[in-house]
Scaffold this motif. Structure first.
Motif, PDB file in Angstrom:
ATOM      1  N   UNK A 167       0.727  -1.082   0.053  1.00 16.48           N
ATOM      2  CA  UNK A 167       0.066  -0.400  -0.400  1.00 16.48           C
ATOM      3  C   UNK A 167       1.307   1.349  -0.054  1.00 16.48           C
ATOM      4  N   UNK A 168       0.314   2.453  -0.322  1.00 14.56           N
ATOM      5  CA  UNK A 168       1.201   3.505  -0.488  1.00 14.56           C
ATOM      6  C   UNK A 168       1.106   4.271   0.404  1.00 14.56           C
ATOM      7  N   UNK A 169       1.976   3.691   1.067  1.00 10.81           N
ATOM      8  CA  UNK A 169       2.903   4.258   2.320  1.00 10.81           C
ATOM      9  C   UNK A 169       4.540   4.460   2.300  1.00 10.81           C
ATOM     10  N   UNK A 170       5.585   5.278   1.929  1.00 13.01           N
ATOM     11  CA  UNK A 170       6.943   5.256   2.178  1.00 13.01           C
ATOM     12  C   UNK A 170       7.262   4.820   3.515  1.00 13.01           C
ATOM     13  N   UNK A 171       6.347   5.026   4.043  1.00 10.54           N
ATOM     14  CA  UNK A 171       7.374   4.264   5.575  1.00 10.54           C
ATOM     15  C   UNK A 171       7.332   3.015   5.711  1.00 10.54           C
ATOM     16  N   UNK A 172       6.294   2.748   5.796  1.00 10.86           N
ATOM     17  CA  UNK A 172       5.974   0.721   5.235  1.00 10.86           C
ATOM     18  C   UNK A 172       7.053   0.078   4.305  1.00 10.86           C
ATOM     19  N   UNK A 173       7.030   0.971   3.154  1.00  9.96           N
ATOM     20  CA  UNK A 173       7.860   0.212   2.371  1.00  9.96           C
ATOM     21  C   UNK A 173       8.942   0.217   2.723  1.00  9.96           C
ATOM     22  N   UNK A 174       9.496   0.942   3.528  1.00 13.42           N
ATOM     23  CA  UNK A 174      11.674   0.947   3.258  1.00 13.42           C
ATOM     24  C   UNK A 174      10.889   0.081   4.522  1.00 13.42           C
ATOM     25  N   UNK A 175      10.546   0.284   5.757  1.00 15.85           N
ATOM     26  CA  UNK A 175      10.571  -0.949   6.745  1.00 15.85           C
ATOM     27  C   UNK A 175      10.403  -2.003   6.143  1.00 15.85           C
TER      28      UNK A 175
END
Length: 225
Positions: free
Chosen positions: A85-93
């Motif tokens: 989903x479109x959440x850069x923090x979650x993607x990087x984590x």
């Protein structure tokens, strides 16, 4: 360190730490795994040409193996970028946590089995290149200008051509620092120590990014660009 950027929140310092990681892992791979890079694929393409021409101390197999593993990692990172989903923090984590898992396996392997045998050496090359390919693909999708974490040629070119860019300069400095500290650890403490540093840095990035992106509603910087 560049000034805080509200548009990208903590992503800039986190990506600079990943740039440091690149310097360390390439120090490990070049100095101890047979003159091959696991993050800098430009170098591997050049080394492959040299090796096929008969240059000493270079392995076409190692370069090809690193390239193949990096491509698989980039494929996985691209898949993650498209489907999370479109959440850069979650993607990087999530991406850095997966990267840390690969480095953890590499650290244990280097500590228990070593890297002297060909199977161990190629396994380490594959695991680390896989991790760095995923990092490169995910960082690309985050769209933070001037910080690629693995490639500096265009960064240095832009720094000289434009005569501006603190973020670009920081990228160069952090990768240099990673290469320097990585080489010192490899030469004086061994491969497991250098990989343990990488693991610690990745764990810190994952934890800090997760914490920064937790508030509800999500901070503005987490929105995908």
């Amino acid at each position: 360190m560049p000034k805080p950027d509200p548009k990208h929140g903590p992503l800039v310092p986190m990506l600079l730490v990943l740039t440091l990681v690149t310097g360390v892992v390439d120090a490990v791979s070049y100095l101890e795994l047979g003159h091959v890079f696991v993050a800098n694929m430009t170098g591997n393409v050049v080394f492959l040409g040299f090796a096929l021409a008969g240059a000493a101390n270079l392995s076409a197999t190692a370069s090809l193996g690193a390239l193949a593993a990096f491509l698989v990692g980039a494929l996985a990172g691209g898949h993650l970028s498209r489907h999370l989903p479109g959440h850069r923090g979650r993607l990087l984590t999530v991406a850095v946590a997966a990267q840390a898992a690969l480095v953890a396996v590499s650290t244990v392997l280097a500590a228990v089995i070593g890297h002297g045998s060909a199977p161990a050496r190629y396994t380490l090359i594959g695991l680390l290149a896989l991790a760095m390919g995923g990092q490169n693909a995910v960082v690309r999708s985050l769209k933070v200008p001037d910080i690629t974490t693995t490639v500096l040629t265009m960064t240095i070119t832009a720094l000289a051509a434009d005569l501006t860019g603190l973020r670009r300069l920081a990228s160069v400095v952090w990768m240099f620092a990673g290469a320097l500290f990585g080489a010192l650890l490899v030469l004086h403490a061994g491969v497991p120590s250098a990989l343990a540093l990488v693991l610690a840095l990745l764990a810190a990035v994952a934890a800090l990014t997760h914490r920064a992106g937790r508030p509800t509603p999500a901070p503005a910087w987490t929105e995908r660009l």
